[in-house]
Design a protein around this motif. Structure first.
Motif, PDB file in Angstrom:
ATOM      1  N   ASP A   1      -3.010   5.455  -0.398  1.00  0.00           N
ATOM      2  CA  ASP A   1      -4.048   4.098  -0.202  1.00  0.00           C
ATOM      3  C   ASP A   1      -4.277   3.963   1.165  1.00  0.00           C
ATOM      4  O   ASP A   1      -4.898   3.193   1.820  1.00  0.00           O
ATOM      5  CB  ASP A   1      -3.402   2.968  -0.581  1.00  0.00           C
ATOM      6  CG  ASP A   1      -3.338   2.801  -2.112  1.00  0.00           C
ATOM      7  OD1 ASP A   1      -4.166   3.418  -2.886  1.00  0.00           O
ATOM      8  OD2 ASP A   1      -2.565   2.098  -2.791  1.00  0.00           O
TER       9      ASP A   1
ATOM     10  N   PRO B   1       0.914  -1.168   0.076  1.00  0.00           N
ATOM     11  CA  PRO B   1      -0.007   0.221  -0.024  1.00  0.00           C
ATOM     12  C   PRO B   1       0.768   1.439  -0.036  1.00  0.00           C
ATOM     13  O   PRO B   1       2.021   1.348   0.544  1.00  0.00           O
ATOM     14  CB  PRO B   1      -0.743  -0.084   1.470  1.00  0.00           C
ATOM     15  CG  PRO B   1      -0.060  -1.042   2.197  1.00  0.00           C
ATOM     16  CD  PRO B   1       0.874  -2.163   1.149  1.00  0.00           C
ATOM     17  N   THR B   2       0.301   2.459  -0.820  1.00  0.00           N
ATOM     18  CA  THR B   2       0.880   3.618  -0.689  1.00  0.00           C
ATOM     19  C   THR B   2       0.452   4.571   0.222  1.00  0.00           C
ATOM     20  O   THR B   2      -0.641   4.258   0.875  1.00  0.00           O
ATOM     21  CB  THR B   2       0.986   4.313  -2.088  1.00  0.00           C
ATOM     22  OG1 THR B   2      -0.214   4.317  -2.622  1.00  0.00           O
ATOM     23  CG2 THR B   2       1.673   3.188  -2.942  1.00  0.00           C
ATOM     24  N   LEU B   3       0.977   5.711   0.490  1.00  0.00           N
ATOM     25  CA  LEU B   3       0.431   6.486   1.410  1.00  0.00           C
ATOM     26  C   LEU B   3      -0.941   7.109   0.987  1.00  0.00           C
ATOM     27  O   LEU B   3      -1.825   7.394   1.415  1.00  0.00           O
ATOM     28  CB  LEU B   3       1.397   7.726   1.508  1.00  0.00           C
ATOM     29  CG  LEU B   3       2.775   7.568   2.224  1.00  0.00           C
ATOM     30  CD1 LEU B   3       3.497   8.802   2.336  1.00  0.00           C
ATOM     31  CD2 LEU B   3       2.370   7.144   3.478  1.00  0.00           C
TER      32      LEU B   3
END
Length: 54
Positions: free
Chosen positions: A49, A45-47
């Protein structure tokens, strides 16, 4: 309740005990590797998300 092994008529040799332990360790490591491989297939997951983003 204790989970002690029932003693057999002849005690296992040290070599036999080590072989059984190594087989159990190998099975555990194989399962751990499979879990890691499965988790590596999913993108991290990215920031953007994160939980604040709906």
């Amino acid at each position: 309740m204790s989970q002690e092994a029932v003693p057999s008529s002849q005690p296992k040799s040290l070599l036999q005990q080590m072989e059984e332990l190594m087989a159990a360790l190998n099975a555990d490591l194989s399962q751990l590797d499979a879990d890691f491989q499965q988790s590596a297939e999913r993108p991290a997951p990215t920031l953007a998300d994160g939980p604040d983003r709906a």
